[in-house]
Design an enzyme around this catalytic site. Structure first.
Site, PDB file in Angstrom:
ATOM      1  N   HIS A 274       8.936  -2.178  -1.659  1.00 24.69           N
ATOM      2  CA  HIS A 274       9.805  -0.864  -0.738  1.00 24.69           C
ATOM      3  C   HIS A 274      11.057  -0.914  -1.048  1.00 24.69           C
ATOM      4  CE1 HIS A 274       7.092  -2.119   2.989  1.00 24.69           C
ATOM      5  NE2 HIS A 274       6.295  -1.797   2.031  1.00 24.69           N
TER       6      HIS A 274
ATOM      7  N   ASP B 253       0.736  -1.239   0.014  1.00 22.08           N
ATOM      8  CA  ASP B 253      -0.081  -0.132   0.113  1.00 22.08           C
ATOM      9  C   ASP B 253       0.958   1.214   0.059  1.00 22.08           C
ATOM     10  OD1 ASP B 253       0.992   0.215   2.572  1.00 22.08           O
ATOM     11  OD2 ASP B 253      -1.026   0.042   3.458  1.00 22.08           O
TER      12      ASP B 253
ATOM     13  N   TYR C  21      10.835   4.275   1.526  1.00 20.37           N
ATOM     14  CA  TYR C  21      11.603   3.124   2.048  1.00 20.37           C
ATOM     15  C   TYR C  21      13.074   3.182   1.692  1.00 20.37           C
ATOM     16  CZ  TYR C  21       8.013   0.701   4.518  1.00 20.37           C
ATOM     17  OH  TYR C  21       6.774   0.353   5.243  1.00 20.37           O
TER      18      TYR C  21
HETATM   19  P1  NAD Z   1      -1.430  -7.901  13.612  1.00 18.95           P
HETATM   20  O1  NAD Z   1      -0.228  -8.590  14.325  1.00 18.95           O
HETATM   21  O2  NAD Z   1      -2.242  -7.081  14.238  1.00 18.95           O
HETATM   22  O3  NAD Z   1      -1.944  -9.105  12.760  1.00 18.95           O
HETATM   23  C1  NAD Z   1      -1.513 -10.188  12.195  1.00 18.95           C
HETATM   24  C2  NAD Z   1      -2.492 -11.267  12.703  1.00 18.95           C
HETATM   25  O4  NAD Z   1      -1.860 -12.491  11.912  1.00 18.95           O
HETATM   26  C3  NAD Z   1      -2.422 -11.756  14.158  1.00 18.95           C
HETATM   27  O5  NAD Z   1      -3.612 -11.524  14.617  1.00 18.95           O
HETATM   28  C4  NAD Z   1      -1.708 -12.982  14.160  1.00 18.95           C
HETATM   29  O6  NAD Z   1      -2.373 -13.816  15.035  1.00 18.95           O
HETATM   30  C5  NAD Z   1      -2.241 -13.554  12.846  1.00 18.95           C
HETATM   31  N1  NAD Z   1      -1.186 -14.676  12.411  1.00 18.95           N
HETATM   32  C6  NAD Z   1       0.309 -14.828  12.672  1.00 18.95           C
HETATM   33  N2  NAD Z   1       0.383 -16.075  12.337  1.00 18.95           N
HETATM   34  C7  NAD Z   1      -0.439 -16.552  11.637  1.00 18.95           C
HETATM   35  C8  NAD Z   1      -0.769 -17.806  10.836  1.00 18.95           C
HETATM   36  N3  NAD Z   1       0.212 -18.710  10.713  1.00 18.95           N
HETATM   37  N4  NAD Z   1      -2.081 -18.338  10.583  1.00 18.95           N
HETATM   38  C9  NAD Z   1      -2.972 -17.433  10.819  1.00 18.95           C
HETATM   39  N5  NAD Z   1      -2.827 -16.185  11.537  1.00 18.95           N
HETATM   40  C10 NAD Z   1      -1.517 -15.842  11.622  1.00 18.95           C
HETATM   41  O7  NAD Z   1      -0.395  -6.915  12.648  1.00 18.95           O
HETATM   42  P2  NAD Z   1      -0.815  -5.755  11.556  1.00 18.95           P
HETATM   43  O8  NAD Z   1       0.145  -4.561  12.001  1.00 18.95           O
HETATM   44  O9  NAD Z   1      -2.220  -5.409  11.535  1.00 18.95           O
HETATM   45  O10 NAD Z   1      -0.331  -6.256  10.002  1.00 18.95           O
HETATM   46  C11 NAD Z   1      -0.768  -7.273   9.479  1.00 18.95           C
HETATM   47  C12 NAD Z   1       0.106  -7.559   8.331  1.00 18.95           C
HETATM   48  O11 NAD Z   1      -0.243  -6.764   7.170  1.00 18.95           O
HETATM   49  C13 NAD Z   1       1.770  -7.598   8.513  1.00 18.95           C
HETATM   50  O12 NAD Z   1       2.480  -8.669   7.903  1.00 18.95           O
HETATM   51  C14 NAD Z   1       2.058  -6.325   8.096  1.00 18.95           C
HETATM   52  O13 NAD Z   1       3.529  -6.228   7.683  1.00 18.95           O
HETATM   53  C15 NAD Z   1       1.113  -6.255   6.724  1.00 18.95           C
HETATM   54  N6  NAD Z   1       1.059  -4.929   5.963  1.00 18.95           N
HETATM   55  C16 NAD Z   1       1.448  -4.845   5.063  1.00 18.95           C
HETATM   56  C17 NAD Z   1       1.237  -3.736   4.074  1.00 18.95           C
HETATM   57  C18 NAD Z   1       1.656  -3.825   2.512  1.00 18.95           C
HETATM   58  O14 NAD Z   1       2.033  -2.997   1.965  1.00 18.95           O
HETATM   59  N7  NAD Z   1       1.912  -5.091   2.064  1.00 18.95           N
HETATM   60  C19 NAD Z   1       0.673  -2.838   4.606  1.00 18.95           C
HETATM   61  C20 NAD Z   1       0.070  -3.076   5.956  1.00 18.95           C
HETATM   62  C21 NAD Z   1       0.220  -3.932   6.671  1.00 18.95           C
HETATM   63  C1  G6P Z   2       3.301   0.610   5.039  1.00 16.19           C
HETATM   64  C2  G6P Z   2       3.922  -0.164   4.171  1.00 16.19           C
HETATM   65  C3  G6P Z   2       3.558  -1.646   4.834  1.00 16.19           C
HETATM   66  C4  G6P Z   2       4.090  -1.488   6.234  1.00 16.19           C
HETATM   67  C5  G6P Z   2       3.383  -0.540   6.944  1.00 16.19           C
HETATM   68  C6  G6P Z   2       4.056  -0.427   8.550  1.00 16.19           C
HETATM   69  O1  G6P Z   2       2.136   0.798   4.859  1.00 16.19           O
HETATM   70  O2  G6P Z   2       3.622  -0.189   2.952  1.00 16.19           O
HETATM   71  O3  G6P Z   2       4.190  -2.787   4.273  1.00 16.19           O
HETATM   72  O4  G6P Z   2       3.649  -2.889   6.850  1.00 16.19           O
HETATM   73  O5  G6P Z   2       3.661   0.688   6.186  1.00 16.19           O
HETATM   74  O6  G6P Z   2       3.349   0.496   9.193  1.00 16.19           O
HETATM   75  P1  G6P Z   2       3.357   0.594  10.751  1.00 16.19           P
HETATM   76  O7  G6P Z   2       2.292   1.462  11.045  1.00 16.19           O
HETATM   77  O8  G6P Z   2       2.963  -0.643  11.049  1.00 16.19           O
HETATM   78  O9  G6P Z   2       4.651   0.827  11.073  1.00 16.19           O
HETATM   79 MN    MN Z   3       4.173  -2.293   1.886  1.00 18.84          MN
END
Ligand code: NAD
Ligand code: G6P
Ligand code: MN
Length: 441
Positions: free
Chosen positions: A200, A170, A264
């Protein structure tokens, strides 16, 4: 219009209520008949799920809502899996950030040794999700946000090359939203962009309006003074540690003025400054645990207790809109142009054809068609070659259980000054990640 069944994997994620609410607000463009949550942490998921139940009952009672920790129940009868696992949760993110910092190396969720450590934890569980999806709903698509997306994408390319997974990020769209506000446009969708890089780790090469007029110069003018900092007040990327990354775009533009940088790049090109400004005892993981996590969980408990969600989760974020736009493009063949993380296959002409790169693609019902980005300059190419090597070595280390390759991967990261420091960090990370990583020999 066919109605969709959506599974959110990582149901206990802080982003879940936002995605559920945005799904319900978009029913005309992307109709939904069922929403399910799946997580392996029952207690964590339940808090958010009980609030989502109220949100669904209030806003779209015709939608079936359920949550479970059982893979068969979760993955059966699903059209889209929206994956957002954080393997090891925030406790392990804290380790990923603090261990490198101990050696004066950048401590970051997805960049440098911390990102490599997170990658080593995520590969197995993501492959497990793909296998559940293929077993119980073989025609579904998995739209993956789970980080570190670059390493996850390379791992799925290597281990499940024919799977229906699309990896996304995102950050570019969040930055494009800022650019659009700076330009006083209604939304980022009034712009058309060319962008290339790794996840990133990328650059915009062109931004034009709907008539093809250049917008880059105006944005650069702003970035050359303030980076991506702006006056708009609220949002995830407005907390102090993120604002520093936003401001750093100013220096990043000075190093490479013909393009616009992803924030990033700061962790690689301004690593020393990043470490100097870091608080080794209180990192972004602490900030998120103290703020977003508390806020989301407190709000959700309140919604469940009071039985109403009025006033909460009513504003869609780029994060939730983007993944729903992608699902909609696949479901209804919208041919939307979107940045995805896909195998290069010649799109960047002078770069490894097997690298997972982030580039614009046209998305329709049969998947995505990447656009041709052509030849890239030596500066970007050199940086990307080093970075993609670190990502590929990490995946090879996981597959082969190789200590040597993981040591090389960490050494390869531009954030790390020497192989000696890489080894010290690696040995600490192995200790911290017991039970999450394969055993390394
Ligand atoms: P969070 O810890 O609040 O949520 C993650 C959830 O995944 C938890 O509830 C955890 O119990 C669950 N989980 C972990 N291992 C698991 C498994 N093996 N099976 C099922 N569930 C499992 O984290 P968050 O801050 O809300 O972020 C969630 C994910 O989204 C992270 O990987 C974060 O880096 C990612 N993210 C990515 C982007 C992107 O740009 N790609 C943007 C925002 C967040
Ligand atoms: C951006 C990135 C994500 C990353 C997030 C971290 O949205 O695209 O890949 O997980 O920032 O944000 P946080 O608020 O958890 O530091
Ligand atoms: Mn990202």
């Amino acid at each position: 219009m066919k109605k969709n069944s959506v599974l959110i994997a990582g149901g206990g994620s802080t982003y879940t209520p936002g995605i559920v609410a945005t799904l319900l607000a978009n029913m005309e463009q992307f109709p939904v008949r069922q929403i399910k949550l799946y997580d392996n942490d029952e207690e964590r998921q339940k808090v958010l799920a009980e609030a989502c139940k109220v949100i669904v009952a209030e806003r779209a009672p015709e939608v079936n809502f359920s949550y479970t920790t059982d893979p068969e129940e979760a993955f059966t009868d699903v059209d889209f899996v929206m994956a957002q696992l954080r393997v090891g949760k925030y406790a392990m993110r804290e380790m990923d950030e603090k261990i490198p910092l101990k050696y004066d190396v950048v401590g970051q969720e997805t960049c440098g040794p911390g990102g490599i450590a997170y990658g080593m934890r995520s590969i197995g569980p993501i492959i497990e999700l793909i296998d559940y999806m293929e077993k119980y709903s073989p025609n579904a698509w998995m739209l993956n946000y789970s980080n570190p997306a670059a390493i996850v994408a390379e791992a799925t390319r290597r281990l499940r090359p024919n799977s229906r997974i699309i990896n996304i990020c995102d950050m570019p769209v969040c930055l494009e939203e800022i650019m659009a506000r700076v330009l006083k446009l209604k939304s980022r969708k009034d712009m058309e962009v060319r962008y290339y890089g790794l996840n990133h780790f990328g650059w915009w090469t062109s931004i034009v309006d709907k008539d093809g007029n250049d917008l880059m110069e105006k944005i650069k003018e702003h970035v050359s003074k303030r980076g991506y900092e702006e006056d708009y007040p609220a949002g995830q990327h407005k907390e102090e540690s993120w604002l520093e990354a936003m401001r750093a775009a100013k220096e990043l533009l000075e190093i490479e003025p013909t393009t616009l940088p992803n924030t990033y790049l700061k962790y690689y090109l301004l690593a020393d400054e990043t470490v100097e400004h870091a608080n080794k005892e209180y990192t972004r993981a602490n900030e998120v645990m103290d703020r977003r996590e508390v806020e989301v969980f407190t709000t959700c408990r309140k919604i469940a207790e009071e039985g109403t969600s009025k006033g909460y989760f009513e504003v869609a974020t780029e994060h939730s809109s983007y993944i729903i736009d992608l699902a909609r493009a696949l479901a209804y063949n919208t041919k939307e142009r979107m940045l995805l993380i896909v195998e290069n296959k010649g799109s960047i002409e002078n770069f490894d054809s097997t690298a997972m790169v982030e580039i614009p693609c046209i998305v329709g019902k049969d998947g995505y068609e990447p656009l041709v980005m052509g030849s890239i300059p030596t500066f970007q190419k050199g940086l990307m070659e080093q970075q993609v090597a670190a990502e590929k070595l990490t995946v090879e280390a996981w597959i082969e259980g190789s200590y040597q390759k993981l040591w090389q991967a960490i050494t390869m990261s531009k954030t790390v000054p020497s192989s000696k420091v890489a080894k010290l960090i690696l040995d600490d990370l192995i200790e911290a990640n017991k039970g999450y990583w394969p055993e390394l020999k």
